[in-house]
Design a protein around this motif. Structure first.
Motif, PDB file in Angstrom:
ATOM      1  N   ALA A   1      39.749  33.582  31.983  1.00 55.76           N
ATOM      2  CA  ALA A   1      39.918  34.743  32.862  1.00 55.76           C
ATOM      3  C   ALA A   1      38.655  35.593  32.837  1.00 55.76           C
ATOM      4  O   ALA A   1      38.266  36.183  33.855  1.00 55.76           O
ATOM      5  N   ALA A   2      37.967  35.601  31.690  1.00 56.54           N
ATOM      6  CA  ALA A   2      36.736  36.388  31.580  1.00 56.54           C
ATOM      7  C   ALA A   2      35.641  35.859  32.509  1.00 56.54           C
ATOM      8  O   ALA A   2      34.922  36.651  33.135  1.00 56.54           O
TER       9      ALA A   2
ATOM     10  N   ARG B   1      36.012  34.552  35.397  1.00 56.40           N
ATOM     11  CA  ARG B   1      36.343  35.018  36.749  1.00 56.40           C
ATOM     12  C   ARG B   1      36.131  36.529  36.887  1.00 56.40           C
ATOM     13  O   ARG B   1      35.554  36.994  37.867  1.00 56.40           O
ATOM     14  N   ASP B   2      36.577  37.284  35.890  1.00 53.33           N
ATOM     15  CA  ASP B   2      36.470  38.744  35.985  1.00 53.33           C
ATOM     16  C   ASP B   2      35.010  39.201  35.924  1.00 53.33           C
ATOM     17  O   ASP B   2      34.621  40.145  36.617  1.00 53.33           O
TER      18      ASP B   2
ATOM     19  N   ARG C   1      35.538  41.255  26.131  1.00 53.10           N
ATOM     20  CA  ARG C   1      36.649  40.328  26.358  1.00 53.10           C
ATOM     21  C   ARG C   1      36.697  39.264  25.266  1.00 53.10           C
ATOM     22  O   ARG C   1      37.767  38.831  24.860  1.00 53.10           O
TER      23      ARG C   1
ATOM     24  N   ALA D   1      33.508  38.536  39.260  1.00 55.61           N
ATOM     25  CA  ALA D   1      33.989  39.524  40.241  1.00 55.61           C
ATOM     26  C   ALA D   1      33.246  40.847  40.071  1.00 55.61           C
ATOM     27  O   ALA D   1      32.845  41.480  41.061  1.00 55.61           O
ATOM     28  N   TYR D   2      33.011  41.232  38.819  1.00 56.97           N
ATOM     29  CA  TYR D   2      32.266  42.473  38.541  1.00 56.97           C
ATOM     30  C   TYR D   2      30.846  42.383  39.113  1.00 56.97           C
ATOM     31  O   TYR D   2      30.368  43.291  39.805  1.00 56.97           O
TER      32      TYR D   2
ATOM     33  N   SER E   1      33.695  31.489  42.240  1.00 57.65           N
ATOM     34  CA  SER E   1      34.336  31.991  43.460  1.00 57.65           C
ATOM     35  C   SER E   1      33.628  31.414  44.687  1.00 57.65           C
ATOM     36  O   SER E   1      32.560  30.814  44.561  1.00 57.65           O
TER      37      SER E   1
END
Ligand code: LIP
Length: 266
Positions: A46-47, A49-50, A26, A53-54, A73
């Motif tokens: 955004a990275a 957060r992503d 990313r 999430a991963y 989160s």
């Protein structure tokens, strides 16, 4: 589900390594600020957060009964008594500026209070350098295949010390004023922008000591275990105005370093 620290560490290393590759990909694709948090300079991409999430999905698949505490989160409770403490990208400002000093940090702990919880395993991955710091309780600490240990500086005055500053301008000024009262009593100061890596560097003897007030549990959970398992003297129980002081120091200078920080009003 039994909690064998070496098995938990293997899981943390596997997930953090894959998460680091995602974050690095990313980064190469280009990174923008997605939002700000506690202040205009406290950014999230955004990275961030992503990647969190991963990590969360991987942990839920492998250990569905465990709790989760992450920077980006909402926390979730568990039934096993274990909590995964995650910073998907520690050193987000470095990540934003493409300074290759940011890390994925994953720890698993027993207990709720960061001052007293028992960290069982911790892993800090710096994908830009391909470095993997790891430790399990009672199992020592490593950087890749190499066992690491804290330094043995001759004196505090010849010790290389790191620190960090918060996202609130007034707090940064107060932290800088305290740093002025420290810098004359040590070799030099470093401000490299990622607490998890600063703690690991104390464990690896690349720094002789580190302090920072205002860290969140995910900033130091894994790094503190790695530094402690490498023989450094680590503390995280001093909370003032809701802001926690985290320190790590080579044993030879730890008492003097703690006294210096008290005098400096850190
Ligand atoms: C950062 C820490 C750093 C500190 C910053 C921030 P983030 O964590 O690693 O040591 O000085 O204020 O807390 O926000 O990049 O996860």
């Amino acid at each position: 589900m039994a909690a064998d620290p070496t098995e938990l560490l293997a899981l943390a290393v596997d997930i953090a390594t894959a998460a680091g590759e995602l974050a690095l990909r990313r980064r190469r694709e280009g990174v923008e600020v997605a939002a700000t948090k506690s202040s205009i300079v406290d950014v999230v991409t955004a990275a961030d957060r992503d990647v969190e999430a991963y990590i969360r999905v991987r942990l839920a698949q492998a250990r569905p009964g465990d709790a989760f505490l992450g920077e980006e989160s909402d926390a979730s409770a568990g039934t096993s008594g274990l909590t995964w403490v995650v910073d998907p990208i520690d050193g987000t400002v470095n990540y934003l500026y493409d300074i290759p000093r940011w890390a994925v940090s994953i720890a698993v702990v027993e207990g709720d209070d960061p001052a007293t919880w028992r960290a069982l395993a911790g892993c800090v991955v710096n994908p830009s350098l391909g470095e993997v710091f790891a430790a399990s309780i009672g199992g020592g600490a490593s950087l890749g295949a190499r066992t690491i240990s804290a330094s043995e500086p001759a004196t505090l005055g010849t010790s290389l010390v790191a620190t960090g500053f918060g996202y609130d301008a007034a707090i940064r000024v107060a932290q800088a004023e305290a740093a002025v009262r420290v810098i004359g009593s040590v070799r030099d100061l470093r401000r490299a922008g990622a607490a998890a890596l600063d703690l690991c560097d104390v464990g690896a003897g690349r720094l002789d000591a580190y302090w920072e007030r205002g860290l969140a549990p995910w900033d130091f959970a894994a790094g503190a275990l790695i530094a402690a398992e490498a023989g450094a003297v680590v503390s995280a129980d001093d909370v003032r105005d809701g802001r926690r002081l985290v320190t790590a120091a080579a044993p030879a200078i730890a008492p003097e370093f703690a006294a210096l920080l008290r005098r400096a009003g850190v």
